[in-house]
Design a protein around this motif. Structure first.
Motif, PDB file in Angstrom:
ATOM      1  N   MET A 155      13.032  -4.980 -27.366  1.00 48.91           N
ATOM      2  CA  MET A 155      12.390  -4.763 -28.662  1.00 48.91           C
ATOM      3  C   MET A 155      13.371  -4.997 -29.807  1.00 48.91           C
ATOM      4  O   MET A 155      13.048  -5.620 -30.817  1.00 48.91           O
ATOM      5  CB  MET A 155      11.851  -3.336 -28.737  1.00 48.91           C
ATOM      6  CG  MET A 155      10.612  -3.102 -27.933  1.00 48.91           C
ATOM      7  SD  MET A 155       9.217  -4.035 -28.611  1.00 48.91           S
ATOM      8  CE  MET A 155       8.240  -4.202 -27.114  1.00 48.91           C
ATOM      9  N   GLU A 156      14.580  -4.486 -29.627  1.00 51.56           N
ATOM     10  CA  GLU A 156      15.626  -4.649 -30.641  1.00 51.56           C
ATOM     11  C   GLU A 156      15.905  -6.130 -30.885  1.00 51.56           C
ATOM     12  O   GLU A 156      16.108  -6.558 -32.023  1.00 51.56           O
ATOM     13  CB  GLU A 156      16.889  -3.940 -30.167  1.00 51.56           C
ATOM     14  CG  GLU A 156      18.072  -4.025 -31.095  1.00 51.56           C
ATOM     15  CD  GLU A 156      19.321  -3.388 -30.498  1.00 51.56           C
ATOM     16  OE1 GLU A 156      20.440  -3.779 -30.897  1.00 51.56           O
ATOM     17  OE2 GLU A 156      19.183  -2.503 -29.627  1.00 51.56           O
ATOM     18  N   ALA A 157      15.900  -6.911 -29.807  1.00 55.02           N
ATOM     19  CA  ALA A 157      16.228  -8.336 -29.898  1.00 55.02           C
ATOM     20  C   ALA A 157      15.130  -9.146 -30.589  1.00 55.02           C
ATOM     21  O   ALA A 157      15.356 -10.299 -30.956  1.00 55.02           O
ATOM     22  CB  ALA A 157      16.487  -8.903 -28.497  1.00 55.02           C
ATOM     23  N   SER A 158      13.964  -8.555 -30.786  1.00 58.49           N
ATOM     24  CA  SER A 158      12.899  -9.261 -31.509  1.00 58.49           C
ATOM     25  C   SER A 158      13.210  -9.344 -32.995  1.00 58.49           C
ATOM     26  O   SER A 158      12.695 -10.201 -33.706  1.00 58.49           O
ATOM     27  CB  SER A 158      11.557  -8.547 -31.313  1.00 58.49           C
ATOM     28  OG  SER A 158      11.509  -7.341 -32.067  1.00 58.49           O
ATOM     29  N   HIS A 159      14.043  -8.418 -33.477  1.00 54.90           N
ATOM     30  CA  HIS A 159      14.430  -8.342 -34.889  1.00 54.90           C
ATOM     31  C   HIS A 159      13.203  -8.240 -35.801  1.00 54.90           C
ATOM     32  O   HIS A 159      13.208  -8.742 -36.926  1.00 54.90           O
ATOM     33  CB  HIS A 159      15.302  -9.540 -35.291  1.00 54.90           C
ATOM     34  CG  HIS A 159      16.668  -9.488 -34.679  1.00 54.90           C
ATOM     35  ND1 HIS A 159      17.801  -9.170 -35.385  1.00 54.90           N
ATOM     36  CD2 HIS A 159      17.079  -9.685 -33.395  1.00 54.90           C
ATOM     37  CE1 HIS A 159      18.856  -9.177 -34.574  1.00 54.90           C
ATOM     38  NE2 HIS A 159      18.435  -9.484 -33.359  1.00 54.90           N
ATOM     39  N   ASN A 160      12.180  -7.594 -35.292  1.00 56.31           N
ATOM     40  CA  ASN A 160      10.968  -7.348 -36.075  1.00 56.31           C
ATOM     41  C   ASN A 160      10.848  -5.846 -36.275  1.00 56.31           C
ATOM     42  O   ASN A 160      10.576  -5.107 -35.331  1.00 56.31           O
ATOM     43  CB  ASN A 160       9.744  -7.906 -35.335  1.00 56.31           C
ATOM     44  CG  ASN A 160       8.464  -7.784 -36.142  1.00 56.31           C
ATOM     45  OD1 ASN A 160       8.110  -6.694 -36.598  1.00 56.31           O
ATOM     46  ND2 ASN A 160       7.746  -8.883 -36.300  1.00 56.31           N
ATOM     47  N   ARG A 161      11.082  -5.394 -37.487  1.00 54.95           N
ATOM     48  CA  ARG A 161      11.134  -3.948 -37.734  1.00 54.95           C
ATOM     49  C   ARG A 161       9.796  -3.257 -37.490  1.00 54.95           C
ATOM     50  O   ARG A 161       9.752  -2.134 -36.985  1.00 54.95           O
ATOM     51  CB  ARG A 161      11.616  -3.682 -39.156  1.00 54.95           C
ATOM     52  CG  ARG A 161      13.092  -4.034 -39.372  1.00 54.95           C
ATOM     53  CD  ARG A 161      13.520  -3.724 -40.787  1.00 54.95           C
ATOM     54  NE  ARG A 161      12.773  -4.542 -41.739  1.00 54.95           N
ATOM     55  CZ  ARG A 161      12.794  -4.358 -43.068  1.00 54.95           C
ATOM     56  NH1 ARG A 161      13.517  -3.369 -43.581  1.00 54.95           N
ATOM     57  NH2 ARG A 161      12.114  -5.138 -43.874  1.00 54.95           N
ATOM     58  N   LEU A 162       8.711  -3.926 -37.845  1.00 55.19           N
ATOM     59  CA  LEU A 162       7.400  -3.319 -37.618  1.00 55.19           C
ATOM     60  C   LEU A 162       7.111  -3.188 -36.127  1.00 55.19           C
ATOM     61  O   LEU A 162       6.583  -2.171 -35.663  1.00 55.19           O
ATOM     62  CB  LEU A 162       6.302  -4.152 -38.284  1.00 55.19           C
ATOM     63  CG  LEU A 162       6.068  -3.902 -39.775  1.00 55.19           C
ATOM     64  CD1 LEU A 162       4.990  -4.840 -40.297  1.00 55.19           C
ATOM     65  CD2 LEU A 162       5.668  -2.458 -40.026  1.00 55.19           C
ATOM     66  N   LEU A 163       7.459  -4.221 -35.373  1.00 55.18           N
ATOM     67  CA  LEU A 163       7.252  -4.179 -33.927  1.00 55.18           C
ATOM     68  C   LEU A 163       8.068  -3.050 -33.319  1.00 55.18           C
ATOM     69  O   LEU A 163       7.572  -2.275 -32.478  1.00 55.18           O
ATOM     70  CB  LEU A 163       7.651  -5.523 -33.303  1.00 55.18           C
ATOM     71  CG  LEU A 163       7.380  -5.706 -31.813  1.00 55.18           C
ATOM     72  CD1 LEU A 163       5.897  -5.563 -31.508  1.00 55.18           C
ATOM     73  CD2 LEU A 163       7.867  -7.076 -31.357  1.00 55.18           C
ATOM     74  N   GLN A 164       9.312  -2.928 -33.729  1.00 57.56           N
ATOM     75  CA  GLN A 164      10.170  -1.856 -33.229  1.00 57.56           C
ATOM     76  C   GLN A 164       9.625  -0.487 -33.624  1.00 57.56           C
ATOM     77  O   GLN A 164       9.639   0.453 -32.825  1.00 57.56           O
ATOM     78  CB  GLN A 164      11.587  -2.031 -33.780  1.00 57.56           C
ATOM     79  CG  GLN A 164      12.313  -3.253 -33.244  1.00 57.56           C
ATOM     80  CD  GLN A 164      13.665  -3.450 -33.906  1.00 57.56           C
ATOM     81  OE1 GLN A 164      14.490  -2.548 -33.948  1.00 57.56           O
ATOM     82  NE2 GLN A 164      13.911  -4.630 -34.460  1.00 57.56           N
TER      83      GLN A 164
END
Length: 235
Positions: A155-164
């Motif tokens: 999840m962290e590696a997605s670099h998408n704050r909303l997703l996290q």
């Protein structure tokens, strides 16, 4: 931004709506100091006790920080705030494992796609080290903790704050889901080995930036978990 008081609105609701509008409009941002209670009370035409009551409620909920002698500030641990709220709602709605499973599946598919483009060498190495420890883990607790860490790094590696943030909102229920089902999966050596291979497959696909292989591996991962979920539901 000023708000108009609707007839019949209770005083504390009016004051709370004022703070909501201040945040939503951008008038109040993270770490901003909130005006004194007296100033707010005069502006809204309410008592200072009403303002103080709402401030206390916001402090308890984790949205503001009240510092003695300094004032009140917008200081919110967003992940903790959202996770606590979401977990209470899910508990009240009696959300079951099946609903958590499909939501988790959707989040991780998107996270893997974004991680293909955004993952840093440091994040990939973190995943690698977790996988090495998972291979050496001798106890189910250690193994499940590492499993949770692996998916958190994805999840962290997605670099998408909303997703996290939304993934974090599932917090305790998501972690419990992984713990419960991984312990059941590990009882069967064949399934345990397939699960181990799927985690390595996800990592290798990220290293190679091979989206197709990553999606196929992630699908196999969820098939293993889904198989155990169906057995659980049939009981």
């Amino acid at each position: 931004m000023d708000i108009t008081r609707v007839a019949g609105t209770k005083t504390y609701e009016y004051v709370f709506n004022y703070f909501s509008e201040q945040i939503l409009s951008g008038e109040l941002k993270m770490n901003d100091k909130i005006p004194p209670e007296r100033e707010i009370a005069e502006k809204l035409g309410v008592s200072r006790n009403s303002v103080r009551e709402v401030m206390h409620m916001l402090e308890i909920s984790g949205l503001i920080e009240c510092l003695q002698g300094s004032g009140n500030y917008i200081r919110c641990d967003t992940n903790e705030y959202m996770t606590r709220t979401a977990n209470m709602v899910m508990a009240l709605l009696d959300i079951d494992y099946t609903e958590i499973f499909y939501l988790r599946q959707g989040y991780e598919i998107v996270a893997l796609k974004r991680a293909m483009e955004e993952a840093t060498p440091e994040e990939l190495e973190k995943m690698h080290q977790i996988l090495l420890k998972m291979d050496e883990a001798v106890g189910i607790k250690e193994s499940t903790d590492l499993d949770i860490q692996f998916h958190a790094v994805l999840m962290e590696a997605s670099h998408n704050r909303l997703l996290q943030m939304y993934y974090s909102m599932l917090g305790n229920l998501m972690d419990q889901f992984i713990k419960d089902f991984r312990s059941r999966i590990l009882v069967d050596k064949r399934r345990a080995e397939n699960l181990r291979k799927s985690h390595w497959g996800i990592y290798n696909s990220l290293m190679e930036k091979n989206r197709r292989a990553g999606m196929e591996t992630l699908e196999r991962h969820f098939e293993i978990v889904g198989e155990q979920l169906r057995k659980y539901e049939d009981k």
